[in-house]
Design a protein around this motif. Sequence first.
Motif, PDB file in Angstrom:
ATOM      1  N   ILE A 206       0.947  -1.356   0.097  1.00  0.00           N
ATOM      2  CA  ILE A 206      -0.107   0.128   0.047  1.00  0.00           C
ATOM      3  C   ILE A 206       0.783   1.207   0.010  1.00  0.00           C
ATOM      4  CG2 ILE A 206      -1.997  -0.831   0.919  1.00  0.00           C
ATOM      5  CD1 ILE A 206      -1.258  -0.113   3.677  1.00  0.00           C
ATOM      6  N   LEU A 207       1.991   1.295   0.134  1.00  0.00           N
ATOM      7  CA  LEU A 207       3.236   2.542   0.015  1.00  0.00           C
ATOM      8  C   LEU A 207       3.229   2.578  -1.438  1.00  0.00           C
ATOM      9  CD1 LEU A 207       5.329   1.496   2.932  1.00  0.00           C
ATOM     10  CD2 LEU A 207       3.658   3.444   2.877  1.00  0.00           C
ATOM     11  N   THR A 208       2.915   1.720  -2.339  1.00  0.00           N
ATOM     12  CA  THR A 208       3.029   1.819  -3.819  1.00  0.00           C
ATOM     13  C   THR A 208       1.831   2.649  -4.440  1.00  0.00           C
ATOM     14  OG1 THR A 208       2.493  -0.241  -4.557  1.00  0.00           O
ATOM     15  CG2 THR A 208       4.750  -0.055  -3.741  1.00  0.00           C
ATOM     16  N   LYS A 209       2.021   3.000  -5.553  1.00  0.00           N
ATOM     17  CA  LYS A 209       1.140   3.693  -6.590  1.00  0.00           C
ATOM     18  C   LYS A 209       0.065   2.735  -6.666  1.00  0.00           C
ATOM     19  CE  LYS A 209       0.437   7.381  -9.873  1.00  0.00           C
ATOM     20  NZ  LYS A 209      -0.718   6.992 -10.268  1.00  0.00           N
ATOM     21  N   GLU A 210       0.445   1.470  -7.197  1.00  0.00           N
ATOM     22  CA  GLU A 210      -0.437   0.338  -7.683  1.00  0.00           C
ATOM     23  C   GLU A 210      -1.547   0.134  -6.735  1.00  0.00           C
ATOM     24  OE1 GLU A 210       1.657  -3.252  -8.973  1.00  0.00           O
ATOM     25  OE2 GLU A 210      -0.378  -4.116  -9.494  1.00  0.00           O
ATOM     26  N   PHE A 211      -0.922  -0.176  -5.362  1.00  0.00           N
ATOM     27  CA  PHE A 211      -1.742  -0.407  -4.504  1.00  0.00           C
ATOM     28  C   PHE A 211      -2.324   0.513  -3.361  1.00  0.00           C
ATOM     29  CE2 PHE A 211       0.467  -4.312  -5.736  1.00  0.00           C
ATOM     30  CZ  PHE A 211      -0.558  -5.319  -5.913  1.00  0.00           C
ATOM     31  N   GLY A 212      -1.939   1.825  -3.519  1.00  0.00           N
ATOM     32  CA  GLY A 212      -1.960   2.822  -2.377  1.00  0.00           C
ATOM     33  C   GLY A 212      -3.494   3.686  -2.595  1.00  0.00           C
ATOM     34  N   ALA A 213      -4.215   3.053  -3.573  1.00  0.00           N
ATOM     35  CA  ALA A 213      -5.735   3.685  -3.820  1.00  0.00           C
ATOM     36  C   ALA A 213      -5.482   4.978  -3.553  1.00  0.00           C
ATOM     37  CB  ALA A 213      -6.424   2.842  -2.823  1.00  0.00           C
ATOM     38  N   GLY A 214      -4.431   5.724  -4.151  1.00  0.00           N
ATOM     39  CA  GLY A 214      -4.491   7.484  -4.029  1.00  0.00           C
ATOM     40  C   GLY A 214      -3.859   7.827  -2.441  1.00  0.00           C
ATOM     41  N   LEU A 215      -3.787   6.863  -1.605  1.00  0.00           N
ATOM     42  CA  LEU A 215      -3.385   7.251  -0.561  1.00  0.00           C
ATOM     43  C   LEU A 215      -1.910   7.052   0.050  1.00  0.00           C
ATOM     44  CD1 LEU A 215      -6.538   6.787   1.754  1.00  0.00           C
ATOM     45  CD2 LEU A 215      -5.689   8.987   0.903  1.00  0.00           C
ATOM     46  N   GLU A 216      -1.136   6.597  -1.027  1.00  0.00           N
ATOM     47  CA  GLU A 216       0.262   5.974  -0.905  1.00  0.00           C
ATOM     48  C   GLU A 216       1.171   7.208  -0.195  1.00  0.00           C
ATOM     49  OE1 GLU A 216      -1.168   5.983  -3.603  1.00  0.00           O
ATOM     50  OE2 GLU A 216      -0.407   7.009  -5.205  1.00  0.00           O
ATOM     51  N   LYS A 217       0.948   8.472  -0.629  1.00  0.00           N
ATOM     52  CA  LYS A 217       1.771   9.385   0.180  1.00  0.00           C
ATOM     53  C   LYS A 217       1.378   9.736   1.671  1.00  0.00           C
ATOM     54  CE  LYS A 217       3.310  11.759  -4.068  1.00  0.00           C
ATOM     55  NZ  LYS A 217       2.540  11.609  -5.050  1.00  0.00           N
ATOM     56  N   THR A 218      -0.047   9.587   1.973  1.00  0.00           N
ATOM     57  CA  THR A 218      -0.584   9.858   3.115  1.00  0.00           C
ATOM     58  C   THR A 218      -0.034   8.751   4.334  1.00  0.00           C
ATOM     59  OG1 THR A 218      -2.541  10.590   2.183  1.00  0.00           O
ATOM     60  CG2 THR A 218      -2.581   9.991   4.509  1.00  0.00           C
ATOM     61  N   LEU A 219       0.008   7.488   3.560  1.00  0.00           N
ATOM     62  CA  LEU A 219       0.607   6.283   4.447  1.00  0.00           C
ATOM     63  C   LEU A 219       2.042   6.570   4.588  1.00  0.00           C
ATOM     64  CD1 LEU A 219      -1.412   3.484   2.543  1.00  0.00           C
ATOM     65  CD2 LEU A 219      -1.321   3.846   4.997  1.00  0.00           C
ATOM     66  N   ALA A 220       2.802   7.247   3.395  1.00  0.00           N
ATOM     67  CA  ALA A 220       4.197   7.278   3.694  1.00  0.00           C
ATOM     68  C   ALA A 220       4.585   8.054   4.994  1.00  0.00           C
ATOM     69  CB  ALA A 220       4.849   8.101   2.463  1.00  0.00           C
ATOM     70  N   LYS A 221       3.686   9.159   5.243  1.00  0.00           N
ATOM     71  CA  LYS A 221       3.840   9.783   6.259  1.00  0.00           C
ATOM     72  C   LYS A 221       3.666   9.043   7.728  1.00  0.00           C
ATOM     73  CE  LYS A 221       1.719  13.947   4.538  1.00  0.00           C
ATOM     74  NZ  LYS A 221       0.547  14.554   4.371  1.00  0.00           N
ATOM     75  N   ARG A 222       2.864   7.861   7.546  1.00  0.00           N
ATOM     76  CA  ARG A 222       3.013   7.189   8.827  1.00  0.00           C
ATOM     77  C   ARG A 222       3.954   5.690   8.711  1.00  0.00           C
ATOM     78  NH1 ARG A 222      -0.776   8.133  12.629  1.00  0.00           N
ATOM     79  NH2 ARG A 222       0.776   7.597  14.016  1.00  0.00           N
ATOM     80  N   LYS A 223       5.082   5.816   7.700  1.00  0.00           N
ATOM     81  CA  LYS A 223       5.712   4.672   7.455  1.00  0.00           C
ATOM     82  C   LYS A 223       6.197   4.007   8.486  1.00  0.00           C
ATOM     83  CE  LYS A 223       8.967   2.740   4.127  1.00  0.00           C
ATOM     84  NZ  LYS A 223      10.258   2.809   3.842  1.00  0.00           N
ATOM     85  N   ASN A 224       6.674   4.598   9.634  1.00  0.00           N
ATOM     86  CA  ASN A 224       7.180   4.064  11.012  1.00  0.00           C
ATOM     87  C   ASN A 224       6.291   3.518  11.906  1.00  0.00           C
ATOM     88  OD1 ASN A 224       9.825   4.530   9.565  1.00  0.00           O
ATOM     89  ND2 ASN A 224       9.872   6.528  10.367  1.00  0.00           N
ATOM     90  N   GLN A 225       5.102   3.995  11.692  1.00  0.00           N
ATOM     91  CA  GLN A 225       3.807   3.511  12.613  1.00  0.00           C
ATOM     92  C   GLN A 225       3.154   2.488  11.825  1.00  0.00           C
ATOM     93  OE1 GLN A 225       3.827   7.290  12.402  1.00  0.00           O
ATOM     94  NE2 GLN A 225       5.951   7.195  13.693  1.00  0.00           N
ATOM     95  N   LEU A 226       3.415   2.122  10.699  1.00  0.00           N
ATOM     96  CA  LEU A 226       2.539   1.186  10.115  1.00  0.00           C
ATOM     97  C   LEU A 226       3.124  -0.249  10.148  1.00  0.00           C
ATOM     98  CD1 LEU A 226       0.237   0.637   7.762  1.00  0.00           C
ATOM     99  CD2 LEU A 226       2.174   1.299   6.092  1.00  0.00           C
ATOM    100  N   PHE A 227       2.089  -1.234  10.581  1.00  0.00           N
ATOM    101  CA  PHE A 227       2.553  -2.436  10.804  1.00  0.00           C
ATOM    102  C   PHE A 227       1.728  -3.616   9.990  1.00  0.00           C
ATOM    103  CE2 PHE A 227       3.870   0.024  14.022  1.00  0.00           C
ATOM    104  CZ  PHE A 227       5.205  -0.297  14.388  1.00  0.00           C
ATOM    105  N   GLY A 228       2.022  -4.543   9.785  1.00  0.00           N
ATOM    106  CA  GLY A 228       1.427  -5.778   9.118  1.00  0.00           C
ATOM    107  C   GLY A 228       0.859  -6.990  10.084  1.00  0.00           C
ATOM    108  N   VAL A 229      -0.198  -7.187  10.547  1.00  0.00           N
ATOM    109  CA  VAL A 229      -0.391  -8.077  11.462  1.00  0.00           C
ATOM    110  C   VAL A 229      -1.417  -9.037  10.595  1.00  0.00           C
ATOM    111  CG1 VAL A 229      -1.517  -8.967  13.540  1.00  0.00           C
ATOM    112  CG2 VAL A 229      -0.345  -6.723  13.473  1.00  0.00           C
ATOM    113  N   LEU A 230      -0.782 -10.254  10.188  1.00  0.00           N
ATOM    114  CA  LEU A 230      -1.525 -11.243   9.328  1.00  0.00           C
ATOM    115  C   LEU A 230      -2.887 -11.880  10.289  1.00  0.00           C
ATOM    116  CD1 LEU A 230      -1.336 -12.831   6.611  1.00  0.00           C
ATOM    117  CD2 LEU A 230      -0.304 -14.720   7.847  1.00  0.00           C
TER     118      LEU A 230
END
Length: 451
Positions: A206-230
């Motif tokens: 989701i940090l990429t354009k292909e999957f970011g649904a227009g919010l990849e830049k917004t997500l980039a701002k929280r990159k260090n607080q973004l986690f993936g829990v399966l």
Amino acid sequence: MPINNKLKILIAATEVTPIAKVGGLGDVIGALPKALNTLGLDARVIIPFYGAIDRNKYKIKLIEQNIKIGGETINLWRTNLPDSAVPVYLIEHGFFNGQEIYSTALANAPTDTKKYLFFANAILRGLKAINFKPNIIHLNDWPTAAVAGLLKTDYRNDKFFKQVKTLYTIHNLAHQGPAGPINYMAEGILKSGLVSTVSPTYSREILTKEFGAGLEKTLAKRKNQLFGVLNAIDTDFFNPATDKFIQKNYSLKNLEKKSENKLFLQKELGWPQDKKTALVGLVTRFVWQKGIELITEKFSELNCQFVFLGTGEKKYEDALLNLARKYPNKFKVLIKFDEKLAHEIYAGSDIFLVPSRFEPCGLTQMIALRYGSVPIVRATGGLKDTVNSQVGFTFKKFDAEEFFNILKKSLNIYYEKPRIWQRLQLNGLTQDFSWDKPAKEYLKLYKKLLK
Ligand code: ADP
């Protein structure tokens, strides 16, 4: 963190299985709090009280009346998640008393912003009314995201919420709410203490354009607080050894009994009963995300039977129904939501399809593995994190031909190499998809927030 006190978590969402389920979100919210409580937490759930919820079946009791929110009032109801001590609070208001859980497939009718902003307010007012002060409010997807914003604005000076932290979990970035001055998905991402999503691969995608649904830049701002829990699945509810929905229970030890479920399903579908023929299943929402268009007329050439269960957009339903009309011996298409039939398909199928265009986590491939149905998935998001060549088949490119070829290859192994096939099944059956592990990971995130 309170000493001698359980960590208190309020999980806010719009679905909880089995009380109100549309898809995977409901399954997560129905299972995670139980696993958290097993770890010693006090986890509770809050959802809207939909008109479609069966208040007698779930023994739902009124606990608080006429709570004021602006010029409106709500009532608060309570039950427990079935067979557990997990409290579920339900907010009653005219916004929610229709028969549908969402106003549209994507919950993005123009009125939805108002509705879910109201829901966010109702959550916070409701907590005060019952005097439950959580350490963490765990928000799930955009309809709950406004809580994070409200805590920073309208409720900023409210002592009751002074210590309350928020975790925002993205179950599906594609659904962001109606277009308007505020994008609630973005609000949740920017204003919550921490952000998570439901698989490690999707958290990177989701940090990429292909999957970011227009919010990849917004997500980039929280990159260090973004986690993936399966995500995981409710391994009691989805258990071929005890499943009440299926014809014949089976497990690792008597996997040969699985085929009785195939015979039963074939009969139910009006097909001749035949243990040999490969039965290929798919259970999903028929929407753009799920890659339905990768199933083409060419699939009728394959030596197998297809059963598709789902509901969704008409164009996808029609395309599949057309195949069923043209090739009635090959395709059965059932347009409905049917929990029992879904379990019968997991138990009765040999192969299970998940050709998603993108997939935050995906539960159906995990359920299929647990039922010894070998998954064929597109290698994206959580599908990539849960299916490898030890347990199933993957294809990379979103392409009908690649999908067709991998299905053909798998059928070949099914018919010609039964020992390899059985190995795949056994490997799948022994995977651990219980909530223990993700519950511990969420606990880590909660503790991180309280540091
Ligand atoms: P999503 O949340 O995107 O819909 P998931 O794979 O995460 O997809 O979860 C889907 C869940 O909903 C699974 O438990 C699946 O069995 C169930 N499901 C989907 N469609 C149907 C249907 N038509 N009938 C019964 N269960 C369904």
